[in-house]
Design a protein around this motif. Structure first.
Motif, PDB file in Angstrom:
ATOM      1  N   LEU A   6       1.002  -1.184  -0.137  1.00 50.90           N
ATOM      2  CA  LEU A   6      -0.288   0.390  -0.379  1.00 50.90           C
ATOM      3  C   LEU A   6       0.793   1.266   0.199  1.00 50.90           C
ATOM      4  CD1 LEU A   6      -2.718  -0.602   2.552  1.00 50.90           C
ATOM      5  CD2 LEU A   6      -2.259  -1.297   0.356  1.00 50.90           C
ATOM      6  N   VAL A   7       0.941   2.387  -0.924  1.00 53.01           N
ATOM      7  CA  VAL A   7       1.712   3.154  -1.475  1.00 53.01           C
ATOM      8  C   VAL A   7       0.670   4.138  -1.186  1.00 53.01           C
ATOM      9  CG1 VAL A   7       3.001   4.751  -2.855  1.00 53.01           C
ATOM     10  CG2 VAL A   7       3.027   1.963  -2.923  1.00 53.01           C
ATOM     11  N   LEU A   8       1.097   4.992   0.333  1.00 49.28           N
ATOM     12  CA  LEU A   8       0.111   6.478   0.293  1.00 49.28           C
ATOM     13  C   LEU A   8       0.943   7.893  -0.271  1.00 49.28           C
ATOM     14  CD1 LEU A   8      -0.366   4.894   4.128  1.00 49.28           C
ATOM     15  CD2 LEU A   8      -1.435   4.126   1.712  1.00 49.28           C
ATOM     16  N   SER A   9      -0.639   8.459  -0.670  1.00 50.28           N
ATOM     17  CA  SER A   9      -0.192   9.749  -1.024  1.00 50.28           C
ATOM     18  C   SER A   9      -1.046  10.088  -1.145  1.00 50.28           C
ATOM     19  CB  SER A   9       1.019   9.356  -2.269  1.00 50.28           C
ATOM     20  OG  SER A   9       0.084   8.755  -3.545  1.00 50.28           O
ATOM     21  N   ASP A  10      -0.887  11.516  -1.749  1.00 47.48           N
ATOM     22  CA  ASP A  10      -2.266  12.555  -1.932  1.00 47.48           C
ATOM     23  C   ASP A  10      -1.791  13.942  -3.302  1.00 47.48           C
ATOM     24  OD1 ASP A  10       0.306  14.132  -1.257  1.00 47.48           O
ATOM     25  OD2 ASP A  10      -1.344  15.273   1.046  1.00 47.48           O
ATOM     26  N   GLU A  35       0.156  19.936   1.054  1.00 40.53           N
ATOM     27  CA  GLU A  35      -1.195  18.409   1.449  1.00 40.53           C
ATOM     28  C   GLU A  35      -2.347  18.391   0.294  1.00 40.53           C
ATOM     29  OE1 GLU A  35      -2.823  17.958   4.929  1.00 40.53           O
ATOM     30  OE2 GLU A  35      -0.585  17.411   5.639  1.00 40.53           O
ATOM     31  N   GLY A  36      -2.261  17.161  -0.560  1.00 34.21           N
ATOM     32  CA  GLY A  36      -2.942  17.202  -1.677  1.00 34.21           C
ATOM     33  C   GLY A  36      -4.731  17.266  -1.137  1.00 34.21           C
ATOM     34  N   GLU A  37      -5.600  17.582  -1.649  1.00 34.35           N
ATOM     35  CA  GLU A  37      -6.943  16.924  -1.060  1.00 34.35           C
ATOM     36  C   GLU A  37      -7.582  15.935  -1.479  1.00 34.35           C
ATOM     37  OE1 GLU A  37      -9.910  19.768  -3.676  1.00 34.35           O
ATOM     38  OE2 GLU A  37      -8.433  20.130  -5.614  1.00 34.35           O
ATOM     39  N   TYR A  38      -6.910  15.503  -2.762  1.00 30.46           N
ATOM     40  CA  TYR A  38      -7.113  14.049  -3.178  1.00 30.46           C
ATOM     41  C   TYR A  38      -6.301  12.713  -2.185  1.00 30.46           C
ATOM     42  CZ  TYR A  38     -10.272  15.970  -6.298  1.00 30.46           C
ATOM     43  OH  TYR A  38     -11.599  16.966  -7.006  1.00 30.46           O
ATOM     44  N   LEU A  39      -6.569  11.931  -2.051  1.00 32.80           N
ATOM     45  CA  LEU A  39      -6.147  10.670  -1.074  1.00 32.80           C
ATOM     46  C   LEU A  39      -5.818   9.864  -1.860  1.00 32.80           C
ATOM     47  CD1 LEU A  39      -6.054  12.878   1.180  1.00 32.80           C
ATOM     48  CD2 LEU A  39      -6.430  10.718   3.295  1.00 32.80           C
ATOM     49  N   LEU A  40      -4.250   9.111  -1.502  1.00 29.92           N
ATOM     50  CA  LEU A  40      -4.584   8.234  -2.682  1.00 29.92           C
ATOM     51  C   LEU A  40      -3.345   6.899  -2.316  1.00 29.92           C
ATOM     52  CD1 LEU A  40      -2.658  10.259  -5.424  1.00 29.92           C
ATOM     53  CD2 LEU A  40      -5.023  10.186  -5.395  1.00 29.92           C
ATOM     54  N   VAL A  41      -4.131   6.036  -2.466  1.00 30.09           N
ATOM     55  CA  VAL A  41      -3.467   4.412  -2.114  1.00 30.09           C
ATOM     56  C   VAL A  41      -2.675   3.736  -2.879  1.00 30.09           C
ATOM     57  CG1 VAL A  41      -3.267   1.902  -0.913  1.00 30.09           C
ATOM     58  CG2 VAL A  41      -4.824   4.237  -0.387  1.00 30.09           C
ATOM     59  N   ASN A  42      -2.084   3.291  -3.677  1.00 29.41           N
ATOM     60  CA  ASN A  42      -1.672   2.890  -5.005  1.00 29.41           C
ATOM     61  C   ASN A  42      -1.726   3.830  -6.174  1.00 29.41           C
ATOM     62  OD1 ASN A  42      -0.443   1.262  -3.476  1.00 29.41           O
ATOM     63  ND2 ASN A  42      -1.788  -0.908  -3.269  1.00 29.41           N
ATOM     64  N   TRP A  59       0.140  -5.924   4.997  1.00 24.37           N
ATOM     65  CA  TRP A  59       0.609  -4.888   4.557  1.00 24.37           C
ATOM     66  C   TRP A  59       1.858  -4.260   4.653  1.00 24.37           C
ATOM     67  CZ3 TRP A  59      -4.757  -1.954   6.432  1.00 24.37           C
ATOM     68  CH2 TRP A  59      -6.027  -2.933   5.771  1.00 24.37           C
ATOM     69  N   ARG A  60       2.387  -4.051   3.468  1.00 26.53           N
ATOM     70  CA  ARG A  60       3.279  -3.355   3.866  1.00 26.53           C
ATOM     71  C   ARG A  60       3.200  -2.101   2.857  1.00 26.53           C
ATOM     72  NH1 ARG A  60       4.779  -8.794   1.707  1.00 26.53           N
ATOM     73  NH2 ARG A  60       6.555  -9.278   2.507  1.00 26.53           N
ATOM     74  N   ILE A  61       3.224  -0.956   3.843  1.00 29.55           N
ATOM     75  CA  ILE A  61       3.039   0.380   3.495  1.00 29.55           C
ATOM     76  C   ILE A  61       4.024   1.199   3.533  1.00 29.55           C
ATOM     77  CG2 ILE A  61       1.451   2.209   5.064  1.00 29.55           C
ATOM     78  CD1 ILE A  61       0.004   0.106   6.204  1.00 29.55           C
ATOM     79  N   VAL A  62       4.044   2.215   2.645  1.00 30.78           N
ATOM     80  CA  VAL A  62       5.123   3.120   2.412  1.00 30.78           C
ATOM     81  C   VAL A  62       4.124   4.914   2.765  1.00 30.78           C
ATOM     82  CG1 VAL A  62       5.250   2.582  -0.260  1.00 30.78           C
ATOM     83  CG2 VAL A  62       7.493   4.203   1.655  1.00 30.78           C
ATOM     84  N   ASN A  63       4.464   5.656   3.169  1.00 32.44           N
ATOM     85  CA  ASN A  63       3.843   6.956   2.550  1.00 32.44           C
ATOM     86  C   ASN A  63       4.784   7.682   1.898  1.00 32.44           C
ATOM     87  OD1 ASN A  63       2.701   9.628   2.768  1.00 32.44           O
ATOM     88  ND2 ASN A  63       3.040   9.330   5.313  1.00 32.44           N
ATOM     89  N   ALA A  64       4.670   7.411   0.525  1.00 29.82           N
ATOM     90  CA  ALA A  64       5.271   8.192  -0.367  1.00 29.82           C
ATOM     91  C   ALA A  64       4.999   9.553  -0.361  1.00 29.82           C
ATOM     92  CB  ALA A  64       5.072   7.837  -2.067  1.00 29.82           C
TER      93      ALA A  64
END
Length: 282
Positions: A6-10, A35-42, A59-64
Motif C-alpha cells: 500500500l503506497v500512500l500519497s496525495d 497537502e493535496g486534497e485527494y488521498l491516494l492508495v497505489n 500489508w506493507r505500507i509506505v508513505n510516499a
C-alpha cells in the motif's frame, strides 16, 4: 494470508484542473508542507479491497506523500506491526491506530472483520502535527474493504513474528546534539535551522567508520518533523537512554513538536557523504 503493498500519497489540483503550483501556500506552505486534497492508495482515490471477513492480510505500507502524515484507523480494529524501515522487528507490537509519517514504512498483519456482504472503511484520522493539521478538518476515507458472503473466519491470535536483534551497547557512544529551530525573520519568510544555522551554511557532521554515535535530536519548533537518515539505520532510545522495545531498525522517525528523541546510530560501513533531513519535501 493475502499480501498487499500500500503506497500512500496525495495530490492536489488548481481550479483549472492542473497540478497545484509547487509554491502554493506561500511561506506557510514552506513550513507546514503542502497537502493535496485527494488521498491516494497505489495511485487511486478510495480504492476497494475485496476480502473474506477475519482473513489475515499482510500489508506493507509506505508513505510516499511529500508532507501528509497518515494516521490509519480501521474502525478501531488492530494493526499488528511486525516490521518497518529496516525489515522485521524484534517482536510483534499491536496498535489500534498506526501513524505513518512521510518516508516511513511499516509491515503489518491485519484481520479486517465485519458481517459478510458489508464493508469496512479505513480512514486517515486526525493527527496533530502542528498548527493547521487538525483545525477545521475531519477524518478522510482512505480505502474500503468489501467483505464477501463467505462466513467470517475465526480471528487468530496476533502472529508471533520475531527477529533476533542484539541489544545495542550505549556506553561509549559518541554524543551528537541536534537542535531544530524556526526563528522569526524580518523578511516574513521562515527558515529552519539545525544547531542555529541553515543547511546551506552548515558544516558536515563527522563520523568514523565503525563508530557508534548517540544522536539527541531536540525539536524546538511547533511542528513535528519526520527525521530521515540516508545510508544507515538507528535504534531508538527512551529518555533514560535504554533501547525502546521491541527493538527495530529505523531510518525515519517522527520528532514531535517540543520533544527530544534519542537515536543510536552504527556507522558500520559505506564511507562517504550521507544526508539527513526532514522528510517534508518542500
Amino acid at each position: 494470508s493475502d499480501e498487499l503493498t500500500l503506497v500512500l500519497s496525495d495530490i492536489g489540483f488548481d481550479k483549472k484542473g492542473r497540478l497545484e503550483s509547487p509554491d502554493s501556500g506561500g511561506s506557510a506552505g514552506m513550513v507546514f508542507g503542502r497537502e493535496g486534497e485527494y488521498l491516494l492508495v497505489n495511485g487511486k482515490n478510495r480504492p476497494v479491497i475485496k476480502a473474506r471477513a477475519g482473513a489475515p492480510q499482510r500489508w506493507r505500507i509506505v508513505n510516499a506523500a511529500k508532507s501528509r502524515f497518515f494516521y490509519l484507523d480501521m474502525d478501531g480494529q488492530a494493526f499488528h506491526v511486525i516490521g518497518g524501515d529496516g525489515g522485521l522487528q524484534e517482536s510483534t507490537m499491536t496498535m489500534d491506530g498506526l501513524l505513518v509519517t512521510p518516508g516511513e514504512r511499516f509491515d503489518v498483519i491485519v484481520y479486517p472483520t465485519g458481517k459478510p456482504g458489508t464493508s469496512l472503511v479505513v480512514q486517515a484520522a486526525l493527527y496533530n502535527r502542528g498548527y493547521g493539521s487538525v483545525e477545521y478538518r475531519i477524518p478522510e476515507d482512505l480505502l474500503t474493504i468489501e467483505f464477501s458472503n463467505q462466513p467470517p473466519m475465526t480471528i487468530a491470535p496476533p502472529p508471533k513474528v520475531s527477529r533476533s536483534i542484539a541489544p545495542p551497547v550505549v556506553a561509549g557512544a559518541t554524543g551528537v546534539e541536534l537542535e531544530l529551530t524556526l526563528p522569526p525573520v524580518s523578511s516574513g519568510k521562515s527558515e529552519f535551522l539545525v544547531n542555529g544555522v541553515p543547511f546551506w551554511k552548515a558544516k558536515p557532521y563527522l563520523a568514523k567508520l565503525g563508530e557508534r554515535q548517540l544522536w539527541t535530536v531536540t525539536n524546538k519548533t511547533t511542528w513535528d518533523h519526520p527525521f530521515h537518515l540516508h545510508g544507515f539505520f538507528f535504534i531508538r532510545l527512551d529518555e533514560h537512554g535504554d533501547p525502546i522495545r521491541p527493538l527495530a531498525w529505523k531510518d525515519t522517525v517522527n520528532i514531535p513538536m517540543k520533544k527530544t528523541v534519542r537515536l543510536l546510530v552504527d556507522f558500520d560501513e559505506r564511507p562517504g557523504e550521507w544526508m539527513f533531513h526532514c522528510h517534508l519535501l518542500e
